[in-house]
Design a protein around this motif. Sequence first.
Motif, PDB file in Angstrom:
ATOM      1  N   LEU A 172       0.836  -1.214   0.000  1.00 31.01           N
ATOM      2  CA  LEU A 172       0.000   0.000   0.000  1.00 31.01           C
ATOM      3  C   LEU A 172       0.863   1.255   0.000  1.00 31.01           C
ATOM      4  O   LEU A 172       0.517   2.258  -0.620  1.00 31.01           O
ATOM      5  CB  LEU A 172      -0.894   0.020   1.245  1.00 31.01           C
ATOM      6  N   TRP A 173       1.992   1.202   0.721  1.00 30.96           N
ATOM      7  CA  TRP A 173       2.891   2.361   0.869  1.00 30.96           C
ATOM      8  C   TRP A 173       3.251   2.940  -0.497  1.00 30.96           C
ATOM      9  O   TRP A 173       3.288   4.150  -0.691  1.00 30.96           O
ATOM     10  CB  TRP A 173       4.140   1.917   1.629  1.00 30.96           C
ATOM     11  N   HIS A 174       3.519   2.060  -1.454  1.00 27.05           N
ATOM     12  CA  HIS A 174       3.836   2.550  -2.803  1.00 27.05           C
ATOM     13  C   HIS A 174       2.584   2.606  -3.691  1.00 27.05           C
ATOM     14  O   HIS A 174       2.371   3.579  -4.414  1.00 27.05           O
ATOM     15  CB  HIS A 174       4.874   1.649  -3.476  1.00 27.05           C
ATOM     16  N   GLY A 175       1.769   1.556  -3.616  1.00 29.01           N
ATOM     17  CA  GLY A 175       0.704   1.397  -4.604  1.00 29.01           C
ATOM     18  C   GLY A 175      -0.392   2.436  -4.539  1.00 29.01           C
ATOM     19  O   GLY A 175      -0.877   2.894  -5.588  1.00 29.01           O
ATOM     20  N   PHE A 176      -0.784   2.836  -3.345  1.00 29.30           N
ATOM     21  CA  PHE A 176      -1.925   3.746  -3.196  1.00 29.30           C
ATOM     22  C   PHE A 176      -1.652   5.082  -3.916  1.00 29.30           C
ATOM     23  O   PHE A 176      -2.401   5.484  -4.816  1.00 29.30           O
ATOM     24  CB  PHE A 176      -2.198   3.936  -1.698  1.00 29.30           C
ATOM     25  N   ALA A 177      -0.575   5.752  -3.545  1.00 30.56           N
ATOM     26  CA  ALA A 177      -0.265   7.051  -4.166  1.00 30.56           C
ATOM     27  C   ALA A 177       0.103   6.876  -5.638  1.00 30.56           C
ATOM     28  O   ALA A 177      -0.231   7.716  -6.481  1.00 30.56           O
ATOM     29  CB  ALA A 177       0.880   7.722  -3.413  1.00 30.56           C
ATOM     30  N   SER A 178       0.775   5.748  -5.934  1.00 31.93           N
ATOM     31  CA  SER A 178       1.218   5.492  -7.308  1.00 31.93           C
ATOM     32  C   SER A 178       0.051   5.398  -8.278  1.00 31.93           C
ATOM     33  O   SER A 178       0.165   5.776  -9.445  1.00 31.93           O
ATOM     34  CB  SER A 178       2.022   4.187  -7.309  1.00 31.93           C
ATOM     35  N   SER A 179      -1.101   4.914  -7.771  1.00 27.94           N
ATOM     36  CA  SER A 179      -2.253   4.757  -8.663  1.00 27.94           C
ATOM     37  C   SER A 179      -2.736   6.111  -9.188  1.00 27.94           C
ATOM     38  O   SER A 179      -3.235   6.213 -10.314  1.00 27.94           O
ATOM     39  CB  SER A 179      -3.383   4.012  -7.951  1.00 27.94           C
ATOM     40  N   PHE A 180      -2.570   7.156  -8.390  1.00 22.65           N
ATOM     41  CA  PHE A 180      -2.981   8.488  -8.856  1.00 22.65           C
ATOM     42  C   PHE A 180      -2.065   8.969  -9.986  1.00 22.65           C
ATOM     43  O   PHE A 180      -2.519   9.563 -10.966  1.00 22.65           O
ATOM     44  CB  PHE A 180      -2.972   9.484  -7.688  1.00 22.65           C
ATOM     45  N   GLN A 181      -0.765   8.695  -9.838  1.00 21.72           N
ATOM     46  CA  GLN A 181       0.188   9.056 -10.904  1.00 21.72           C
ATOM     47  C   GLN A 181      -0.173   8.309 -12.191  1.00 21.72           C
ATOM     48  O   GLN A 181      -0.164   8.889 -13.274  1.00 21.72           O
ATOM     49  CB  GLN A 181       1.613   8.688 -10.447  1.00 21.72           C
ATOM     50  N   PRO A 191       1.393  15.874  -2.751  1.00 24.00           N
ATOM     51  CA  PRO A 191       2.018  15.667  -1.429  1.00 24.00           C
ATOM     52  C   PRO A 191       0.998  15.226  -0.382  1.00 24.00           C
ATOM     53  O   PRO A 191       1.299  14.369   0.454  1.00 24.00           O
ATOM     54  CB  PRO A 191       2.604  17.052  -1.095  1.00 24.00           C
ATOM     55  N   ALA A 192      -0.221  15.784  -0.436  1.00 27.88           N
ATOM     56  CA  ALA A 192      -1.265  15.393   0.520  1.00 27.88           C
ATOM     57  C   ALA A 192      -1.677  13.940   0.279  1.00 27.88           C
ATOM     58  O   ALA A 192      -1.893  13.185   1.233  1.00 27.88           O
ATOM     59  CB  ALA A 192      -2.471  16.313   0.382  1.00 27.88           C
ATOM     60  N   ILE A 193      -1.766  13.546  -0.995  1.00 24.97           N
ATOM     61  CA  ILE A 193      -2.119  12.151  -1.320  1.00 24.97           C
ATOM     62  C   ILE A 193      -1.036  11.208  -0.785  1.00 24.97           C
ATOM     63  O   ILE A 193      -1.338  10.163  -0.214  1.00 24.97           O
ATOM     64  CB  ILE A 193      -2.317  11.978  -2.844  1.00 24.97           C
ATOM     65  N   ARG A 194       0.226  11.606  -0.954  1.00 24.39           N
ATOM     66  CA  ARG A 194       1.327  10.757  -0.467  1.00 24.39           C
ATOM     67  C   ARG A 194       1.285  10.632   1.059  1.00 24.39           C
ATOM     68  O   ARG A 194       1.491   9.563   1.614  1.00 24.39           O
ATOM     69  CB  ARG A 194       2.679  11.310  -0.926  1.00 24.39           C
ATOM     70  N   SER A 195       0.981  11.744   1.741  1.00 22.54           N
ATOM     71  CA  SER A 195       0.901  11.711   3.208  1.00 22.54           C
ATOM     72  C   SER A 195      -0.244  10.805   3.646  1.00 22.54           C
ATOM     73  O   SER A 195      -0.089   9.995   4.565  1.00 22.54           O
ATOM     74  CB  SER A 195       0.673  13.119   3.770  1.00 22.54           C
ATOM     75  N   PHE A 196      -1.399  10.931   2.989  1.00 20.66           N
ATOM     76  CA  PHE A 196      -2.548  10.099   3.344  1.00 20.66           C
ATOM     77  C   PHE A 196      -2.241   8.625   3.074  1.00 20.66           C
ATOM     78  O   PHE A 196      -2.603   7.750   3.866  1.00 20.66           O
ATOM     79  CB  PHE A 196      -3.790  10.537   2.557  1.00 20.66           C
ATOM     80  N   THR A 197      -1.533   8.374   1.952  1.00 20.34           N
ATOM     81  CA  THR A 197      -1.139   6.997   1.609  1.00 20.34           C
ATOM     82  C   THR A 197      -0.327   6.381   2.738  1.00 20.34           C
ATOM     83  O   THR A 197      -0.571   5.241   3.148  1.00 20.34           O
ATOM     84  CB  THR A 197      -0.298   7.001   0.314  1.00 20.34           C
ATOM     85  N   ARG A 198       0.644   7.146   3.253  1.00 13.65           N
ATOM     86  CA  ARG A 198       1.515   6.616   4.302  1.00 13.65           C
ATOM     87  C   ARG A 198       0.729   6.339   5.578  1.00 13.65           C
ATOM     88  O   ARG A 198       0.921   5.310   6.226  1.00 13.65           O
ATOM     89  CB  ARG A 198       2.677   7.583   4.546  1.00 13.65           C
ATOM     90  N   LEU A 199      -0.175   7.260   5.898  1.00 15.16           N
ATOM     91  CA  LEU A 199      -1.021   7.083   7.078  1.00 15.16           C
ATOM     92  C   LEU A 199      -1.878   5.825   6.909  1.00 15.16           C
ATOM     93  O   LEU A 199      -1.955   4.976   7.814  1.00 15.16           O
ATOM     94  CB  LEU A 199      -1.908   8.327   7.244  1.00 15.16           C
TER      95      LEU A 199
END
Lengths: 222, 248
Positions: A172-181, A191-199
């Motif tokens: 999830l750490w990589h995949g969640f934010a990566s899907s938006f890219q 940056p907010a999407i990446r922070s939420f992804t990590r959380l």
Amino acid sequence: MSGFAKSSIARKVVMALSGLFLVLFLALHVTINMSSVISPETFNAWSHFMGYNPVVQFLMQPILIAGVVVHFVMGIVLEFQNRKARPVRYNQYRGSANAPWVSRNMILSGLVVLAFLGLHMYDFWLHEINYKFVEANPEDPTRYFEETVEKFAPLWRTVLYVISFVLLALHLWHGFASSFQSMGLNNKYSPAIRSFTRLYAIVVPLLFIFIALFHHLNPITH
Amino acid sequence: MNLLLKIWRQNNSASRGSLVDYPISGIEGDMSFLEMLDVLNEQLIAKGEDPVVFDHDCREGICGSCSLMINGEPHGPDRLITTCQLHMRKFKDGDTIVIEPFRASAFPVIKDLMVDRSSFDRIQQAGGYISVNTSGHTVDANAIPIEKEKADESFAAATCIGCGACVAACKNASAMLFTAAKVSQFALLPQGQIEATDRVLNMVKQMDLEGFGNCTNTGACEVECPKGISLENIARMNREYLMASAKG
């Protein structure tokens, strides 16, 4: 349209959309599972609803299975294509110099989660199919909590669950934010999407681990 | 400075290559990496051996000819430079340096460290241009007002020199950063709008036909790119591609 379906970008979008769908499903799943720690009655009520509601059973469940199958099959297809794109490997390749481990090992974390899913389906889904359709037992809205807690009695199963959720966290750490890219979103909100992804990647798997450990350490005594 | 070079030697694309050891001495820190290879080649020629073949041209970081995977990183351990701008002061006396060609099925080895990067040319030819009447009625490019931010982003994308470091660094040998830069430099400008739909569809189609891998958003390409081309360009290309596909 056939050109679109075969394109590398379309395949990545399919990975992104199916992945995001599974991320949403995880949120629902962990919410219901947390009720097993807080209130066994609520957990039983939720589980019975999910197990017998026709919309959930015959519409949402097939969509979920399709989402899982699409995500894994496409992931493996893309991995094979990627390996074919570099038939001669480097003698020295410093992947760690330019990309984090999690982003370079999505296939590994994904395959571990897939193996876990096999165990999970055996534990719960096959059990339900057997209970409802093979043995044709009557509805029992009170059985779910006990059945779930019993599953976590063996240490080996609890350990496997914990390991799998650690790998899910990395995925999830990589995949969640990566899907938006992959879907073309890289802007001031990234940056907010990446922070939420990590959380999300920390909190959700941690809750699943907590639930598994909680039931292992608090067995039902008759 | 005394060094041990482990250099990939391969006669042609059909033959199997291997790493060959070359001890070298008397290397100065102020030499560029390619000058160091020149010294080696002079020694090999003097001994009657076959010199190491490698690509190079301008030797000032703008042509995109030099490549080389140095100790596992395209263009070596430094950032935002090409191999010709890498200086030997980045290495220590006694170091072992592994030198390999950029590896991808779409970059077949011609000989030793030289690879065929014409797949990039074919992607560019598939749509990386604008059609302008140059028969004497050319409109002054500056007559069209362009927002400063857009112009800057377009220029940043246009600084891609097509060296292939993005492909070499990517664990999937994906050419998304290169193709995205070439799509973006036009997509951001009014002059690029007329052919925007066909451009992105045709360039992505050609990229896939060449056998490059798929982007998994590791970001290795952005880190290793000598011109600092941003991953935002890949997101832009994905957007352009999805919108172009929706239009049919």
